[in-house]
Scaffold this active site. Structure first.
Site, PDB file in Angstrom:
ATOM      1  N   LYS A  83       0.857  -1.187   0.000  1.00  0.00           N
ATOM      2  CA  LYS A  83       0.000   0.000   0.000  1.00  0.00           C
ATOM      3  C   LYS A  83       0.885   1.226   0.000  1.00  0.00           C
ATOM      4  O   LYS A  83       1.718   1.410   0.866  1.00  0.00           O
ATOM      5  CB  LYS A  83      -0.905  -0.003   1.236  1.00  0.00           C
ATOM      6  CG  LYS A  83      -2.199   0.802   1.079  1.00  0.00           C
ATOM      7  CD  LYS A  83      -2.012   2.294   0.890  1.00  0.00           C
ATOM      8  CE  LYS A  83      -1.370   2.970   2.073  1.00  0.00           C
ATOM      9  NZ  LYS A  83      -1.299   4.484   1.862  1.00  0.00           N
ATOM     10  N   GLY A  89       6.194   4.833   8.884  1.00  0.00           N
ATOM     11  CA  GLY A  89       5.423   6.067   8.907  1.00  0.00           C
ATOM     12  C   GLY A  89       5.518   6.740  10.256  1.00  0.00           C
ATOM     13  O   GLY A  89       6.464   6.516  11.028  1.00  0.00           O
ATOM     14  N   GLU A 147       8.492   0.797  11.613  1.00  0.00           N
ATOM     15  CA  GLU A 147       9.629   1.707  11.532  1.00  0.00           C
ATOM     16  C   GLU A 147       9.031   3.114  11.551  1.00  0.00           C
ATOM     17  O   GLU A 147       8.391   3.538  10.600  1.00  0.00           O
ATOM     18  CB  GLU A 147      10.416   1.443  10.248  1.00  0.00           C
ATOM     19  CG  GLU A 147      11.796   2.092  10.244  1.00  0.00           C
ATOM     20  CD  GLU A 147      11.805   3.433   9.540  1.00  0.00           C
ATOM     21  OE1 GLU A 147      11.730   4.463  10.259  1.00  0.00           O
ATOM     22  OE2 GLU A 147      11.893   3.468   8.314  1.00  0.00           O
ATOM     23  N   CYS A 195      13.209  10.375   8.227  1.00  0.00           N
ATOM     24  CA  CYS A 195      13.082   9.976   9.628  1.00  0.00           C
ATOM     25  C   CYS A 195      14.437   9.818  10.302  1.00  0.00           C
ATOM     26  O   CYS A 195      14.539   9.940  11.526  1.00  0.00           O
ATOM     27  CB  CYS A 195      12.261   8.688   9.741  1.00  0.00           C
ATOM     28  SG  CYS A 195      12.921   7.313   8.777  1.00  0.00           S
ATOM     29  N   GLU A 237       9.175  15.796  15.841  1.00  0.00           N
ATOM     30  CA  GLU A 237       9.697  15.595  14.496  1.00  0.00           C
ATOM     31  C   GLU A 237       9.083  16.634  13.551  1.00  0.00           C
ATOM     32  O   GLU A 237       7.876  16.646  13.334  1.00  0.00           O
ATOM     33  CB  GLU A 237       9.384  14.179  14.014  1.00  0.00           C
ATOM     34  CG  GLU A 237      10.040  13.824  12.705  1.00  0.00           C
ATOM     35  CD  GLU A 237       9.833  12.370  12.318  1.00  0.00           C
ATOM     36  OE1 GLU A 237      10.765  11.766  11.766  1.00  0.00           O
ATOM     37  OE2 GLU A 237       8.740  11.833  12.580  1.00  0.00           O
TER      38      GLU A 237
END
Length: 480
Positions: free
Chosen positions: A179, A231, A253, A287, A387
């Site tokens: 996806k 994500g 992750e 990330c 973040e």
């Protein structure tokens, strides 16, 4: 204009349940660059049913590992042959600067080769030597495929995230539904074209762009055996709750707010140069970006001055311009998010060294932000804890080595990090104390043979190499 008016389900291009195509716009100038069909729950049902049938009845799972390895090797060769097109598509849809998308192609090769090597050396079945020599019992331990894997990836580095999941899942004999984000319909449509050509059996692989609601439908599907997700931490928590309720296997992750520790004996010029690639890669939308720069008070202003010069030297603009280092954010809402954090940093009392919330002059049509550097940042500030996912750096002073490690570990995240020192063994000793899944020393690049993943809120499980491959298998013990 790129158009994908059908969906890649079970290895074939089929009519979507919803024929309306989504316009994909350029982050650079908002022009429409592609139109693509988007998966709905009915399409998910078809893909999962095809995957389940291929797993239960097909020949992929029972195929010898050497056959699966040969197919993935063909895929890797095809992707290498089309590396320039892959890089172009990602720059087009994401706004990633061309230097980054082109450089990433060699990383994709190293990533795939590490998985292939792991599969060749993997102990798919072994007979254990009894601990008691007099025991008549022998144990045969097998590593078998889990089943149907839902691999859900983000938009920021689509080919890398996709390969990190589908390659080990397929090598282990699983069937996979990948996806992908709607924005990545062009590059992931091309990925599907490559997969179509390598000879996978019917039903084994589907590639579906879809929104978040359809993603949740996929991961909640009762015929999915494992979820592999990359994500945000917020989405990861939701997925973990679904996996826990249904007892699905899950690997996550997630986000990061990584620290780069510059030790007092470091070469400051080299460390600052390392920030260019370690902290500002992919427009800062990474990330693993080391966006908290920890500098000793004895050399603090030297570090800040060096970073100011670096940040101001980076060209912002069209990703297709070979001189561009930082392109636009992928979406207008991401642009607004980054600008909001820059304004928040000013309000929190951090010193704005360079940059700011203003849009770069002449780039008002695109999703651009001004690369920004903050100094005199306290680690408790939101710009140091949350973040941001953009080209925003914070410089935090520390008193001594213990203080540096404390600040580095004072985060809900633990994905990446870095240590700079004139003495490698000293840097290694500090790296061992940082609670994060990966640490680079003096700007070393990612090693795809070793496991990659996070501590704390940065995830569960590991990717890459033998450990990553093992995450797509179940143990079975047969006693004789």
């Amino acid at each position: 204009m790129i158009t994908y008016d059908r969906l890649f389900i079970g290895g074939s291009w089929v009519e979507p349940s919803d024929p309306e195509l989504l316009d994909i716009t350029s982050p650079h100038d908002q022009s429409v660059i592609a139109r693509a069909a988007q998966a709905q729950p009915a399409d998910i049902d078809r893909a999962v049913a095809a995957a389940r049938k291929s797993f239960e009845e097909g020949g992929w799972r029972p195929a010898p590992p050497a056959e699966r390895i040969a197919v993935i090797r063909r895929f890797n060769a095809l992707r290498e042959e089309n590396a320039e097109k892959v890089a172009h598509l990602i720059s087009l849809e994401n706004g990633s600067a061309g230097w980054f998308t082109r450089a990433g192609q060699s990383g994709l090769t190293r990533q795939a080769n590490a998985y292939l090597k792991a599969a060749e050396e993997f102990r798919w079945e072994e007979t254990l030597v009894p601990s008691d020599p007099a025991s008549p019992v022998r144990s045969v331990v097998r590593r078998e495929a889990i089943g149907v894997v839902a691999a859900v990836i983000p938009w920021n580095s689509p080919f890398s995230s996709a390969s990190a999941k589908i390659l080990p899942a397929l090598l282990a004999g699983n069937s996979v539904i990948l996806k992908v984000s709607p924005e990545n319909s062009p590059s992931m449509g091309f990925l599907a074209e490559l997969l179509e050509r390598v000879g996978l059996p019917e039903g084994v692989i589907s590639v579906l762009p879809a929104d978040r609601e359809t993603s949740e439908y996929l991961v909640s599907h009762r015929d999915v055996d494992k979820i592999a997700f990359t994500g945000s931490t917020r989405a990861g928590r939701r997925i973990a709750s679904i996996a826990g309720e249904q007892l699905k296997r899950v690997s996550l992750e997630l986000g990061g707010k990584s620290a780069m520790i510059i030790l007092p004996d470091a070469d400051i010029e080299k460390a600052v140069a390392g920030v260019r690639f370690g902290s500002l890669l992919n427009n800062g939308e990474a990330c693993i970006a080391q966006t908290r720069i920890l500098a000793p008070r004895s050399r603090y202003e030297e570090v800040v001055a060096g970073l100011k010069e670096l940040v101001e030297s980076l060209k912002v603009g069209d990703p297709n311009d070979p001189d561009t280092f930082i392109g636009p954010m992928i979406r207008p809402n991401q642009q607004q998010r980054v600008r909001h954090y820059i304004q928040l940093g000013i309000e929190e009392g951090a010193r704005l060294v360079t940059g700011g919330p203003q849009i770069p002059e002449g780039l008002e049509k695109g999703n651009y932000v001004t690369p920004t550097l903050f100094a005199d940042v306290d680690n408790s500030m939101r710009i140091a804890q949350e973040e941001i996912f953009g080209p925003v750096l914070v410089v935090i002073p520390y008193d001594d080595e213990d203080d540096a490690v404390r600040i580095a570990n004072d985060s809900e995240y633990g994905l990446s990090g870095g240590v700079w020192s004139a003495h490698e063994e000293h840097a290694l000793a500090v790296a061992r104390r940082v609670r994060t899944g990966t640490v680079t020393v003096n700007g070393a690049s990612v090693a795809f043979d070793g496991p990659f993943g996070g501590f704390k809120a940065s995830g569960i499980g590991r990717e890459y190499g033998a450990v990553g491959l093992g995450g797509y298998t179940e143990y079975k013990t047969i006693t004789l």
